[in-house]
Design a protein around this motif. Structure first.
Motif, PDB file in Angstrom:
ATOM      1  N   MET A   1     -34.046  -8.330 -49.886  1.00 28.33           N
ATOM      2  CA  MET A   1     -35.462  -7.649 -50.299  1.00 28.33           C
ATOM      3  C   MET A   1     -35.366  -5.986 -49.402  1.00 28.33           C
ATOM      4  O   MET A   1     -35.333  -5.131 -49.913  1.00 28.33           O
ATOM      5  N   ILE A   2     -35.008  -5.791 -47.844  1.00 23.61           N
ATOM      6  CA  ILE A   2     -35.280  -4.881 -47.516  1.00 23.61           C
ATOM      7  C   ILE A   2     -34.040  -4.301 -47.899  1.00 23.61           C
ATOM      8  O   ILE A   2     -33.882  -3.095 -48.177  1.00 23.61           O
ATOM      9  N   PRO A   3     -32.087  -4.150 -48.481  1.00 23.82           N
ATOM     10  CA  PRO A   3     -31.423  -3.372 -48.000  1.00 23.82           C
ATOM     11  C   PRO A   3     -31.931  -2.625 -49.959  1.00 23.82           C
ATOM     12  O   PRO A   3     -31.900  -1.605 -50.114  1.00 23.82           O
ATOM     13  N   VAL A   4     -32.543  -3.345 -50.871  1.00 23.79           N
ATOM     14  CA  VAL A   4     -33.138  -2.749 -52.425  1.00 23.79           C
ATOM     15  C   VAL A   4     -34.206  -1.576 -52.011  1.00 23.79           C
ATOM     16  O   VAL A   4     -34.027  -1.069 -52.444  1.00 23.79           O
ATOM     17  N   ALA A   5     -34.825  -2.087 -51.163  1.00 25.96           N
ATOM     18  CA  ALA A   5     -35.824  -1.275 -50.594  1.00 25.96           C
ATOM     19  C   ALA A   5     -35.410   0.363 -50.000  1.00 25.96           C
ATOM     20  O   ALA A   5     -35.557   1.488 -50.461  1.00 25.96           O
ATOM     21  N   TYR A   6     -34.388  -0.060 -49.436  1.00 32.51           N
ATOM     22  CA  TYR A   6     -33.502   1.210 -48.657  1.00 32.51           C
ATOM     23  C   TYR A   6     -33.267   2.686 -49.883  1.00 32.51           C
ATOM     24  O   TYR A   6     -32.958   3.133 -50.120  1.00 32.51           O
ATOM     25  N   MET A   7     -32.384   0.927 -50.844  1.00 33.75           N
ATOM     26  CA  MET A   7     -31.545   1.738 -51.688  1.00 33.75           C
ATOM     27  C   MET A   7     -32.575   2.834 -52.638  1.00 33.75           C
ATOM     28  O   MET A   7     -32.250   3.400 -53.034  1.00 33.75           O
ATOM     29  N   LEU A   8     -34.198   2.403 -53.468  1.00 40.02           N
ATOM     30  CA  LEU A   8     -34.323   2.927 -54.343  1.00 40.02           C
ATOM     31  C   LEU A   8     -35.128   3.928 -52.999  1.00 40.02           C
ATOM     32  O   LEU A   8     -35.499   4.864 -53.795  1.00 40.02           O
ATOM     33  N   LEU A   9     -35.129   4.065 -51.832  1.00 37.68           N
ATOM     34  CA  LEU A   9     -36.187   5.153 -51.103  1.00 37.68           C
ATOM     35  C   LEU A   9     -34.255   6.309 -51.372  1.00 37.68           C
ATOM     36  O   LEU A   9     -34.873   7.143 -51.477  1.00 37.68           O
ATOM     37  N   TYR A  10     -33.408   6.356 -50.758  1.00 33.96           N
ATOM     38  CA  TYR A  10     -32.445   6.979 -50.715  1.00 33.96           C
ATOM     39  C   TYR A  10     -32.483   7.698 -51.988  1.00 33.96           C
ATOM     40  O   TYR A  10     -32.549   8.973 -52.716  1.00 33.96           O
ATOM     41  N   GLN A  11     -32.235   6.854 -53.962  1.00 30.65           N
ATOM     42  CA  GLN A  11     -32.593   7.353 -54.561  1.00 30.65           C
ATOM     43  C   GLN A  11     -33.288   8.430 -54.633  1.00 30.65           C
ATOM     44  O   GLN A  11     -33.369   9.052 -55.849  1.00 30.65           O
ATOM     45  N   TYR A  12     -34.931   7.420 -54.630  1.00 31.81           N
ATOM     46  CA  TYR A  12     -36.202   8.132 -55.324  1.00 31.81           C
ATOM     47  C   TYR A  12     -36.825   9.214 -54.731  1.00 31.81           C
ATOM     48  O   TYR A  12     -36.913  10.278 -54.873  1.00 31.81           O
ATOM     49  N   PHE A  13     -36.273   9.252 -53.006  1.00 31.03           N
ATOM     50  CA  PHE A  13     -36.811  10.228 -52.231  1.00 31.03           C
ATOM     51  C   PHE A  13     -35.862  11.432 -51.575  1.00 31.03           C
ATOM     52  O   PHE A  13     -34.464  10.839 -51.077  1.00 31.03           O
ATOM     53  N   ARG A  14     -35.466  12.238 -51.900  1.00 31.78           N
ATOM     54  CA  ARG A  14     -34.055  13.073 -51.889  1.00 31.78           C
ATOM     55  C   ARG A  14     -34.511  13.834 -50.800  1.00 31.78           C
ATOM     56  O   ARG A  14     -33.285  14.841 -50.219  1.00 31.78           O
ATOM     57  N   THR A  15     -35.666  14.225 -50.226  1.00 28.06           N
ATOM     58  CA  THR A  15     -35.405  15.691 -49.319  1.00 28.06           C
ATOM     59  C   THR A  15     -35.795  14.287 -47.820  1.00 28.06           C
ATOM     60  O   THR A  15     -35.969  13.518 -48.194  1.00 28.06           O
ATOM     61  N   TRP A  16     -35.687  14.972 -46.355  1.00 27.59           N
ATOM     62  CA  TRP A  16     -35.982  14.093 -45.312  1.00 27.59           C
ATOM     63  C   TRP A  16     -37.341  14.007 -45.299  1.00 27.59           C
ATOM     64  O   TRP A  16     -37.093  12.718 -44.529  1.00 27.59           O
ATOM     65  N   LYS A  17     -38.284  15.425 -45.322  1.00 24.81           N
ATOM     66  CA  LYS A  17     -39.530  14.695 -45.149  1.00 24.81           C
ATOM     67  C   LYS A  17     -40.091  13.497 -45.183  1.00 24.81           C
ATOM     68  O   LYS A  17     -40.549  12.771 -45.628  1.00 24.81           O
ATOM     69  N   ILE A  18     -39.799  13.420 -47.403  1.00 25.03           N
ATOM     70  CA  ILE A  18     -40.082  12.405 -48.346  1.00 25.03           C
ATOM     71  C   ILE A  18     -39.334  11.286 -47.374  1.00 25.03           C
ATOM     72  O   ILE A  18     -40.257  10.410 -48.091  1.00 25.03           O
ATOM     73  N   PHE A  19     -38.586  11.588 -47.513  1.00 21.58           N
ATOM     74  CA  PHE A  19     -37.325  10.026 -47.028  1.00 21.58           C
ATOM     75  C   PHE A  19     -38.611   9.259 -45.843  1.00 21.58           C
ATOM     76  O   PHE A  19     -38.786   8.240 -45.966  1.00 21.58           O
ATOM     77  N   ILE A  20     -38.236  10.078 -45.048  1.00 23.07           N
ATOM     78  CA  ILE A  20     -39.103   9.358 -43.710  1.00 23.07           C
ATOM     79  C   ILE A  20     -40.602   9.455 -43.528  1.00 23.07           C
ATOM     80  O   ILE A  20     -41.071   7.943 -43.790  1.00 23.07           O
ATOM     81  N   ILE A  21     -41.246  10.186 -44.512  1.00 22.79           N
ATOM     82  CA  ILE A  21     -43.252   9.214 -44.892  1.00 22.79           C
ATOM     83  C   ILE A  21     -42.164   8.048 -45.474  1.00 22.79           C
ATOM     84  O   ILE A  21     -43.537   7.121 -45.487  1.00 22.79           O
ATOM     85  N   ALA A  22     -41.566   8.319 -47.037  1.00 26.04           N
ATOM     86  CA  ALA A  22     -41.747   6.646 -47.798  1.00 26.04           C
ATOM     87  C   ALA A  22     -41.470   5.723 -46.429  1.00 26.04           C
ATOM     88  O   ALA A  22     -41.152   4.377 -46.965  1.00 26.04           O
ATOM     89  N   GLN A  23     -40.510   5.802 -45.815  1.00 28.35           N
ATOM     90  CA  GLN A  23     -39.706   5.210 -45.006  1.00 28.35           C
ATOM     91  C   GLN A  23     -40.669   4.321 -44.228  1.00 28.35           C
ATOM     92  O   GLN A  23     -40.678   3.089 -44.042  1.00 28.35           O
ATOM     93  N   ILE A  24     -41.906   5.270 -43.562  1.00 35.02           N
ATOM     94  CA  ILE A  24     -42.273   4.669 -42.318  1.00 35.02           C
ATOM     95  C   ILE A  24     -43.306   3.634 -43.235  1.00 35.02           C
ATOM     96  O   ILE A  24     -43.910   2.601 -42.875  1.00 35.02           O
ATOM     97  N   THR A  25     -44.136   4.008 -44.667  1.00 38.73           N
ATOM     98  CA  THR A  25     -44.993   3.217 -45.141  1.00 38.73           C
ATOM     99  C   THR A  25     -44.358   2.147 -45.423  1.00 38.73           C
ATOM    100  O   THR A  25     -44.702   1.140 -45.313  1.00 38.73           O
ATOM    101  N   MET A  26     -42.338   1.540 -46.017  1.00 40.43           N
ATOM    102  CA  MET A  26     -41.677   0.921 -46.387  1.00 40.43           C
ATOM    103  C   MET A  26     -41.745  -0.167 -45.170  1.00 40.43           C
ATOM    104  O   MET A  26     -42.220  -1.318 -45.379  1.00 40.43           O
ATOM    105  N   VAL A  27     -41.114   0.676 -44.031  1.00 40.08           N
ATOM    106  CA  VAL A  27     -41.463   0.081 -42.260  1.00 40.08           C
ATOM    107  C   VAL A  27     -42.839  -0.907 -42.514  1.00 40.08           C
ATOM    108  O   VAL A  27     -42.456  -2.039 -41.652  1.00 40.08           O
ATOM    109  N   LEU A  28     -44.020  -0.345 -42.359  1.00 41.50           N
ATOM    110  CA  LEU A  28     -45.060  -0.931 -42.248  1.00 41.50           C
ATOM    111  C   LEU A  28     -45.142  -1.427 -42.579  1.00 41.50           C
ATOM    112  O   LEU A  28     -45.497  -2.979 -41.744  1.00 41.50           O
ATOM    113  N   THR A  29     -45.384  -2.134 -43.955  1.00 44.93           N
ATOM    114  CA  THR A  29     -45.396  -3.018 -45.344  1.00 44.93           C
ATOM    115  C   THR A  29     -44.704  -4.059 -44.457  1.00 44.93           C
ATOM    116  O   THR A  29     -44.785  -5.660 -44.266  1.00 44.93           O
TER     117      THR A  29
END
Length: 84
Positions: A1-29
């Motif tokens: 399930m985690i690889p799929v989440a990373y795949m979706l993060l990479y696909q939908y969040f193109r800039t580093w700033k937005i990617f990091i924010i989305a990643q922190i949200t995912m990681v906290l969850t």
């Protein structure tokens, strides 16, 4: 399930700033909700492991993976070899 989440993060969040924010949200969850829940329902047992270790690990894996993918993508782009 985690690889799929990373795949979706990479696909939908193109800039580093937005990617990091989305990643922190995912990681906290995953680290502080998903892992304790998995331990509570006895799917896993963590021996001498803290959820904060998972938080750090997921952050590092996400950043390194994105950097590697961006590097490989830039190497695979066709270069203009025509001279003027």
């Amino acid at each position: 399930m985690i690889p799929v989440a990373y795949m979706l993060l990479y696909q939908y969040f193109r800039t580093w700033k937005i990617f990091i924010i989305a990643q922190i949200t995912m990681v906290l969850t995953y680290a502080f909700i998903g892992e304790p829940f998995s331990e509570w329902v006895e799917l896993v047992y963590y021996y001498e492991w803290r959820y904060s270790y998972s938080f750090i690990y997921y952050i590092i894996v996400g950043i390194v993976t994105r950097a590697l993918i961006l590097k490989l993508a830039s190497l695979s782009k066709p270069q203009d070899l025509t001279t003027k």
